[in-house]
Design a protein around this motif. Structure first.
Motif, PDB file in Angstrom:
ATOM      1  N   ALA A 215      -6.156  -6.247   8.202  1.00  0.00           N
ATOM      2  CA  ALA A 215      -5.016  -6.845   7.400  1.00  0.00           C
ATOM      3  C   ALA A 215      -5.482  -7.337   6.357  1.00  0.00           C
ATOM      4  CB  ALA A 215      -4.754  -8.076   8.570  1.00  0.00           C
ATOM      5  N   ASP A 216      -6.561  -7.809   5.815  1.00  0.00           N
ATOM      6  CA  ASP A 216      -7.054  -8.474   4.607  1.00  0.00           C
ATOM      7  C   ASP A 216      -7.011  -7.192   3.869  1.00  0.00           C
ATOM      8  OD1 ASP A 216      -7.156 -10.771   5.683  1.00  0.00           O
ATOM      9  OD2 ASP A 216      -9.134 -11.022   5.753  1.00  0.00           O
ATOM     10  N   THR A 217      -7.748  -5.989   4.132  1.00  0.00           N
ATOM     11  CA  THR A 217      -7.936  -4.739   3.335  1.00  0.00           C
ATOM     12  C   THR A 217      -6.434  -4.228   2.865  1.00  0.00           C
ATOM     13  OG1 THR A 217      -9.954  -4.163   4.470  1.00  0.00           O
ATOM     14  CG2 THR A 217      -8.663  -2.552   3.539  1.00  0.00           C
ATOM     15  N   LEU A 218      -5.552  -4.317   3.819  1.00  0.00           N
ATOM     16  CA  LEU A 218      -4.114  -3.721   3.408  1.00  0.00           C
ATOM     17  C   LEU A 218      -3.601  -4.719   2.632  1.00  0.00           C
ATOM     18  CD1 LEU A 218      -2.791  -2.478   6.935  1.00  0.00           C
ATOM     19  CD2 LEU A 218      -3.916  -1.038   5.179  1.00  0.00           C
ATOM     20  N   ALA A 219      -3.750  -5.735   2.669  1.00  0.00           N
ATOM     21  CA  ALA A 219      -2.978  -6.834   1.699  1.00  0.00           C
ATOM     22  C   ALA A 219      -3.804  -6.717   0.327  1.00  0.00           C
ATOM     23  CB  ALA A 219      -3.492  -8.449   2.399  1.00  0.00           C
ATOM     24  N   GLY A 220      -4.940  -6.688   0.268  1.00  0.00           N
ATOM     25  CA  GLY A 220      -5.603  -6.504  -0.959  1.00  0.00           C
ATOM     26  C   GLY A 220      -5.208  -5.211  -1.724  1.00  0.00           C
ATOM     27  N   ALA A 221      -4.556  -4.319  -0.767  1.00  0.00           N
ATOM     28  CA  ALA A 221      -4.229  -2.849  -1.723  1.00  0.00           C
ATOM     29  C   ALA A 221      -2.669  -2.976  -1.837  1.00  0.00           C
ATOM     30  CB  ALA A 221      -4.695  -1.631  -0.886  1.00  0.00           C
ATOM     31  N   GLY A 222      -2.102  -4.170  -1.695  1.00  0.00           N
ATOM     32  CA  GLY A 222      -0.715  -4.354  -1.557  1.00  0.00           C
ATOM     33  C   GLY A 222       0.100  -3.440  -0.813  1.00  0.00           C
ATOM     34  N   LEU A 223      -0.280  -3.231   0.369  1.00  0.00           N
ATOM     35  CA  LEU A 223       0.350  -2.680   1.741  1.00  0.00           C
ATOM     36  C   LEU A 223       0.938  -3.595   2.401  1.00  0.00           C
ATOM     37  CD1 LEU A 223      -1.580   0.800   1.698  1.00  0.00           C
ATOM     38  CD2 LEU A 223       0.755   0.477   0.890  1.00  0.00           C
TER      39      LEU A 223
ATOM     40  N   ALA B 241     -12.853   2.630  10.481  1.00  0.00           N
ATOM     41  CA  ALA B 241     -13.290   1.745   9.467  1.00  0.00           C
ATOM     42  C   ALA B 241     -11.829   1.407   8.552  1.00  0.00           C
ATOM     43  CB  ALA B 241     -14.396   2.121   8.468  1.00  0.00           C
ATOM     44  N   PRO B 242     -11.912   0.032   8.021  1.00  0.00           N
ATOM     45  CA  PRO B 242     -10.910  -0.563   7.134  1.00  0.00           C
ATOM     46  C   PRO B 242     -10.622   0.542   5.996  1.00  0.00           C
ATOM     47  CG  PRO B 242     -12.321  -2.268   7.740  1.00  0.00           C
ATOM     48  CD  PRO B 242     -13.151  -1.043   8.151  1.00  0.00           C
ATOM     49  N   ALA B 243     -11.768   1.115   5.286  1.00  0.00           N
ATOM     50  CA  ALA B 243     -11.531   1.946   4.172  1.00  0.00           C
ATOM     51  C   ALA B 243     -10.826   3.210   4.734  1.00  0.00           C
ATOM     52  CB  ALA B 243     -13.013   2.397   3.518  1.00  0.00           C
ATOM     53  N   GLN B 244     -11.431   3.912   5.894  1.00  0.00           N
ATOM     54  CA  GLN B 244     -10.694   4.994   6.328  1.00  0.00           C
ATOM     55  C   GLN B 244      -9.350   4.884   6.952  1.00  0.00           C
ATOM     56  OE1 GLN B 244     -12.668   5.995  10.177  1.00  0.00           O
ATOM     57  NE2 GLN B 244     -11.257   7.846  10.420  1.00  0.00           N
TER      58      GLN B 244
ATOM     59  N   ALA C 153      -0.310  -6.354  15.801  1.00  0.00           N
ATOM     60  CA  ALA C 153       0.751  -5.497  14.931  1.00  0.00           C
ATOM     61  C   ALA C 153       0.724  -6.274  13.597  1.00  0.00           C
ATOM     62  CB  ALA C 153       2.142  -6.236  15.582  1.00  0.00           C
ATOM     63  N   LEU C 154       0.660  -5.535  12.616  1.00  0.00           N
ATOM     64  CA  LEU C 154       0.563  -5.938  11.197  1.00  0.00           C
ATOM     65  C   LEU C 154       1.821  -5.404  10.515  1.00  0.00           C
ATOM     66  CD1 LEU C 154      -3.076  -4.801  10.357  1.00  0.00           C
ATOM     67  CD2 LEU C 154      -2.411  -7.098  11.044  1.00  0.00           C
ATOM     68  N   VAL C 155       2.533  -6.310   9.840  1.00  0.00           N
ATOM     69  CA  VAL C 155       3.915  -6.104   9.250  1.00  0.00           C
ATOM     70  C   VAL C 155       3.333  -5.702   7.944  1.00  0.00           C
ATOM     71  CG1 VAL C 155       5.903  -7.200   8.276  1.00  0.00           C
ATOM     72  CG2 VAL C 155       5.031  -7.998  10.302  1.00  0.00           C
ATOM     73  N   LEU C 156       3.867  -4.746   7.343  1.00  0.00           N
ATOM     74  CA  LEU C 156       3.788  -3.956   6.229  1.00  0.00           C
ATOM     75  C   LEU C 156       4.786  -4.268   5.075  1.00  0.00           C
ATOM     76  CD1 LEU C 156       2.829  -0.277   7.178  1.00  0.00           C
ATOM     77  CD2 LEU C 156       1.181  -2.112   6.811  1.00  0.00           C
ATOM     78  N   SER C 157       4.429  -4.152   3.877  1.00  0.00           N
ATOM     79  CA  SER C 157       5.089  -4.428   2.757  1.00  0.00           C
ATOM     80  C   SER C 157       6.487  -3.329   2.761  1.00  0.00           C
ATOM     81  CB  SER C 157       4.491  -4.707   1.413  1.00  0.00           C
ATOM     82  OG  SER C 157       3.549  -5.662   1.374  1.00  0.00           O
ATOM     83  N   HIS C 158       7.616  -3.749   2.047  1.00  0.00           N
ATOM     84  CA  HIS C 158       8.741  -3.050   1.762  1.00  0.00           C
ATOM     85  C   HIS C 158       7.901  -1.794   1.004  1.00  0.00           C
ATOM     86  CE1 HIS C 158      11.707  -5.203   3.683  1.00  0.00           C
ATOM     87  NE2 HIS C 158      11.250  -6.301   3.332  1.00  0.00           N
ATOM     88  N   GLY C 159       8.376  -0.775   1.097  1.00  0.00           N
ATOM     89  CA  GLY C 159       7.686   0.551   0.317  1.00  0.00           C
ATOM     90  C   GLY C 159       6.441   1.104   0.929  1.00  0.00           C
ATOM     91  N   ALA C 160       6.104   0.532   2.033  1.00  0.00           N
ATOM     92  CA  ALA C 160       5.120   1.133   2.788  1.00  0.00           C
ATOM     93  C   ALA C 160       5.687   2.439   3.653  1.00  0.00           C
ATOM     94  CB  ALA C 160       4.228   0.171   3.678  1.00  0.00           C
TER      95      ALA C 160
END
Length: 352
Positions: free
Chosen positions: A250-258, A330-333, A277-284
């Motif tokens: 979740a922190d990785t996706l937030a850092g990438a703006g997703l 992995a988060p990066a993957q 579940a992780l809620v994604l940003s609009h535009g994801a």
């Protein structure tokens, strides 16, 4: 209680003060202020301890202030005894709050009477209702909430209310909780299993050498509930172990703006599986991502309800990159796979 045939003798505190103040040589207001009715040897109130409105038997109080022997009240229970709120609840073995619900049933409501402003119910009515709940046919024999009603406790307060009963008695039964709180069988059994499982997990975490069975016994849980409580404990332990990984994603996706920054919650599904579940940003490329311990990461089509909690089925969305078959990429993957999906979605939008 008001013993059978003694309604005409019932008196309130103000009525007692009016008659007794003459005998003690004081004003009624001073009689009440100094609580002369609490003096040693004074006839006690006839209603239950803790009652808001106190009532006395005037035949007893008149004798007391006349200096003559106080006549005893009948001691044998009678069907026409009038029970106040607390007494009726005690006879049903429920809380007074639960009685406030049951008294609205058609078996009870027509028989309620007020004496000096205090509501009472005849003993025979309460006894008949109790017998019907315990042994009668149909819905009258069932504990818990009245037929057709919802749970009597707000949903967010249910764990706390049941937890308090469980803390008081680790062996508390589902029937007792249903009766005490006016909750459905499904709500009670699920919540008891979850709370007991969490307590077992807590104990095992603090004492790693304990087996789940030993932890359940140490907590005082009945053998009959060990299987479900231990199953939930094992699920809870897996959920706690998975949470740091999911939070890292979740922190990785937030850092990438997703996605927005969010505190993850690991959910228990049917059949003792876990998901998050992780809620994604609009535009994801999807409204949300769902992680399931059986199938890894997949997309979800709903932001509000990304997880189908009670089906026991794995998520039906599309797998994300190489996570299919690998429950913990992995988060990066995962970020690379989701970014690639975003790029493909943007390209398709431009072409259209």
């Amino acid at each position: 209680m008001i013993r059978a045939g003694r309604v005409s003798f019932v008196q309130t505190r103000d009525e007692l003060a009016e008659t007794a103040s003459v005998a003690v040589g004081t004003r009624p207001s001073m009689f009440v202020k100094h609580k002369r009715y609490t003096a040693a040897g004074h006839p006690p109130p006839i209603n239950s301890p803790g009652a808001r409105v106190l009532l006395w038997d005037s035949e007893q109080t008149a004798a007391y202030y006349a200096g003559t022997p106080v006549p005893p009240l009948p001691t044998e229970d009678d069907g026409e005894d009038l029970l106040d709120r607390n007494e009726a609840a005690a006879l049903l073995e429920v809380s007074a709050k639960s009685w406030d619900t049951y008294k609205h049933t058609p078996e009870i409501t027509p028989h309620l009477v007020k004496v000096k402003g205090v509501e009472h119910c005849p003993r025979r009515i309460v006894t008949a209702y109790r017998s019907a709940r315990q042994a009668g046919p149909g819905d009258a024999a069932k504990p818990g909430r009245p037929h057709g009603s919802g749970d009597m406790v707000p949903r967010d307060e249910i764990p706390r209310e049941i937890g308090a009963l469980l803390e008081e008695d680790p062996a508390v039964t589902s029937k007792t909780v249903m009766t005490e709180l006016g909750l459905s069988y499904v709500t009670v059994t699920r919540t008891l299993a979850r709370l007991r499982g969490e307590h077992i997990a807590d104990l095992i975490t603090s004492q790693p050498d304990l087996t789940p069975q030993d932890a359940a016994r140490q907590l005082g849980y009945p053998t009959a509930v060990h299987r479900t409580a231990i199953a939930h404990a094992q699920t809870e332990i897996r959920a706690r172990a998975a949470r740091p990984y999911i939070q890292e994603i979740a922190d990785t996706l937030a850092g990438a703006g997703l996605a927005e920054h969010q505190d993850v919650t690991v959910t228990h599904l049917a059949d003792d599986h876990i998901a998050a579940a992780l809620v994604l940003s609009h535009g994801a490329p999807a409204p949300a991502l769902v992680w399931d311990e059986r199938s890894g990461w997949r997309t979800a089509t709903s932001r509000r309800h990304p997880i189908r909690r009670n089906t026991g089925q794995p998520p039906q969305g599309e797998p994300i990159g190489d996570s299919d078959g690998a429950p913990r990429p992995a988060p990066a993957q995962l970020l690379a796979a989701l970014t690639a999906r975003t790029d493909r979605t943007d390209e398709a939008t431009r072409q259209n």
